[in-house]
Scaffold this motif. Sequence first.
Motif: not given
Length: 257
Positions: A126, A129-130, A132, A204
């Motif tokens: 979480r 997840r932002h 890129a 990520k």
Amino acid sequence: MALLIIKIAVTLATVLALAWLAERLSTRVAGVLAGFPLGTGVALFFLGYEQGPAFAADAARGTLLGFIGAQALALAFAASAGQNRIKTLVLSLLAFVVVALPLSLLDLPLWAALLASIAFTLVAHRLMRHLADTAITLKRRPGWGVHIARGVISGLIVVGITSAGYWGTAALSGVLAAFPVTFFPLLAIIFWQHGPAPAQTLVKHYPAGLGSLITHTVAVFWLYPLIGVYWGTLGALALATLWSFGWLAWQRRNALA
């Protein structure tokens, strides 16, 4: 000595293959597959081979907790990745040490270690997840010097970490076996050659790849005492493979939906 050479050769081949995959196919796919239990699997196999299946199964509980340290490494990298490559990599390694070593002092049952590992995996996923998804633009094919550098980096880490995994208690050995032996050299290679953006894509998707490692480690805990190191390793790897390709297939299906 022969077993040590095999261990190093398998891990080196994995690091090089993942780096090649990231450069030519997808950093997302490489990030997921970097969680495949080759480094950790080799370490647990050798613990079982040299000190017995029961010792390796006991160490597997520590390995589940060690994955929390591995993800702390990934989070530290994601937070500090910048132009100072050495500082970023050193901070990432320190994050693993600071988090993982105290966890080796805990004597948790399997279910508690498993829940802690899964919970932190969800949190790490979480938190990152932002980031890129950045592909690698390959301007020219790597030369022999690059391949040699990859081999040196991964070889030093493999020898240092997996050798240290044979010292101390089963819990300490298990935690050290959780060090991302294949992932960290891959991360350093991509970061050093292509910059922070593609490397952050790797971290990520690393928590998703840990599902394979967690599956493998739980299988080692149950299978080694029942069917031995050899068959237990094959069974654990088979279950880990199902997880990895099942996750990739699920992601692909969602992307196409």
